[in-house]
Design a protein around this motif. Structure first.
Motif, PDB file in Angstrom:
ATOM      1  N   GLU A  32       5.088 -13.594   0.540  1.00 56.36           N
ATOM      2  CA  GLU A  32       6.493 -13.213   0.435  1.00 56.36           C
ATOM      3  C   GLU A  32       6.698 -11.703   0.336  1.00 56.36           C
ATOM      4  OE1 GLU A  32       9.084 -15.248   0.727  1.00 56.36           O
ATOM      5  OE2 GLU A  32       7.673 -16.889   1.072  1.00 56.36           O
ATOM      6  N   HIS A  33       5.723 -10.975  -0.158  1.00 50.69           N
ATOM      7  CA  HIS A  33       5.907  -9.541  -0.391  1.00 50.69           C
ATOM      8  C   HIS A  33       4.933  -8.683   0.396  1.00 50.69           C
ATOM      9  CE1 HIS A  33       8.787 -10.365  -3.542  1.00 50.69           C
ATOM     10  NE2 HIS A  33       7.952 -11.261  -4.032  1.00 50.69           N
ATOM     11  N   ARG A  34       4.384  -9.220   1.465  1.00 49.05           N
ATOM     12  CA  ARG A  34       3.412  -8.477   2.275  1.00 49.05           C
ATOM     13  C   ARG A  34       4.026  -7.201   2.857  1.00 49.05           C
ATOM     14  NH1 ARG A  34       1.115 -11.786   6.963  1.00 49.05           N
ATOM     15  NH2 ARG A  34       1.118 -13.232   5.245  1.00 49.05           N
ATOM     16  N   ALA A  35       5.266  -7.278   3.317  1.00 51.79           N
ATOM     17  CA  ALA A  35       5.912  -6.100   3.912  1.00 51.79           C
ATOM     18  C   ALA A  35       6.088  -4.989   2.881  1.00 51.79           C
ATOM     19  CB  ALA A  35       7.253  -6.489   4.502  1.00 51.79           C
ATOM     20  N   HIS A  36       6.406  -5.345   1.657  1.00 52.27           N
ATOM     21  CA  HIS A  36       6.576  -4.335   0.612  1.00 52.27           C
ATOM     22  C   HIS A  36       5.236  -3.683   0.279  1.00 52.27           C
ATOM     23  CE1 HIS A  36      10.539  -5.944   0.048  1.00 52.27           C
ATOM     24  NE2 HIS A  36      10.039  -7.140  -0.255  1.00 52.27           N
ATOM     25  N   VAL A  37       4.200  -4.483   0.186  1.00 53.64           N
ATOM     26  CA  VAL A  37       2.876  -3.951  -0.154  1.00 53.64           C
ATOM     27  C   VAL A  37       2.362  -3.059   0.961  1.00 53.64           C
ATOM     28  CG1 VAL A  37       0.473  -4.581  -0.618  1.00 53.64           C
ATOM     29  CG2 VAL A  37       2.327  -5.873  -1.677  1.00 53.64           C
ATOM     30  N   MET A  38       2.503  -3.499   2.201  1.00 54.54           N
ATOM     31  CA  MET A  38       2.021  -2.695   3.324  1.00 54.54           C
ATOM     32  C   MET A  38       2.850  -1.427   3.502  1.00 54.54           C
ATOM     33  SD  MET A  38      -0.588  -4.049   4.475  1.00 54.54           S
ATOM     34  CE  MET A  38      -1.471  -5.565   4.498  1.00 54.54           C
ATOM     35  N   GLY A  39       4.115  -1.473   3.129  1.00 49.06           N
ATOM     36  CA  GLY A  39       4.966  -0.296   3.264  1.00 49.06           C
ATOM     37  C   GLY A  39       4.632   0.800   2.272  1.00 49.06           C
ATOM     38  N   ILE A  40       4.057   0.441   1.140  1.00 47.68           N
ATOM     39  CA  ILE A  40       3.760   1.438   0.110  1.00 47.68           C
ATOM     40  C   ILE A  40       2.331   1.982   0.225  1.00 47.68           C
ATOM     41  CG2 ILE A  40       2.888  -0.043  -1.730  1.00 47.68           C
ATOM     42  CD1 ILE A  40       4.765   1.437  -3.621  1.00 47.68           C
ATOM     43  N   LEU A  41       1.482   1.374   1.035  1.00 47.51           N
ATOM     44  CA  LEU A  41       0.089   1.822   1.152  1.00 47.51           C
ATOM     45  C   LEU A  41      -0.070   3.280   1.591  1.00 47.51           C
ATOM     46  CD1 LEU A  41      -1.860  -1.257   2.496  1.00 47.51           C
ATOM     47  CD2 LEU A  41      -1.987  -0.223   0.244  1.00 47.51           C
ATOM     48  N   PRO A  42       0.710   3.784   2.566  1.00 40.22           N
ATOM     49  CA  PRO A  42       0.540   5.207   2.915  1.00 40.22           C
ATOM     50  C   PRO A  42       0.856   6.144   1.753  1.00 40.22           C
ATOM     51  CG  PRO A  42       1.760   4.078   4.628  1.00 40.22           C
ATOM     52  CD  PRO A  42       1.614   3.114   3.490  1.00 40.22           C
TER      53      PRO A  42
END
Length: 72
Positions: A32-42
């Motif tokens: 459910e929160h993959r997009a949020h996690v991937m968006g903060i990685l950079p």
């Protein structure tokens, strides 16, 4: 020993139930929160640079005195 037979441990205190619950929770949090996690990685990568510089150079001796400081 008979006391353990008469009072069994409740099923919700079992380690299997805990690990099963944690696995299901981790799965749903990831999906459910993959997009949020991937968006903060950079941003985490950019934050890691100064943190690594701060913590990794803590043990170095920066005495600018040359070889005389190493002989002490």
């Amino acid at each position: 020993m008979t006391e353990a037979i008469m009072n069994p441990e409740p099923f919700w205190r079992s380690r299997w139930v805990l690990w099963g619950f944690l696995a299901v929770a981790a799965f749903f949090l990831w999906t459910e929160h993959r997009a949020h996690v991937m968006g903060i990685l950079p941003y985490l990568l950019f934050l890691a640079c100064p943190l690594m510089h701060l913590f990794h150079h803590h043990g170095h001796r920066h005495h600018h005195g040359g070889e005389a400081d190493h002989e002490r």
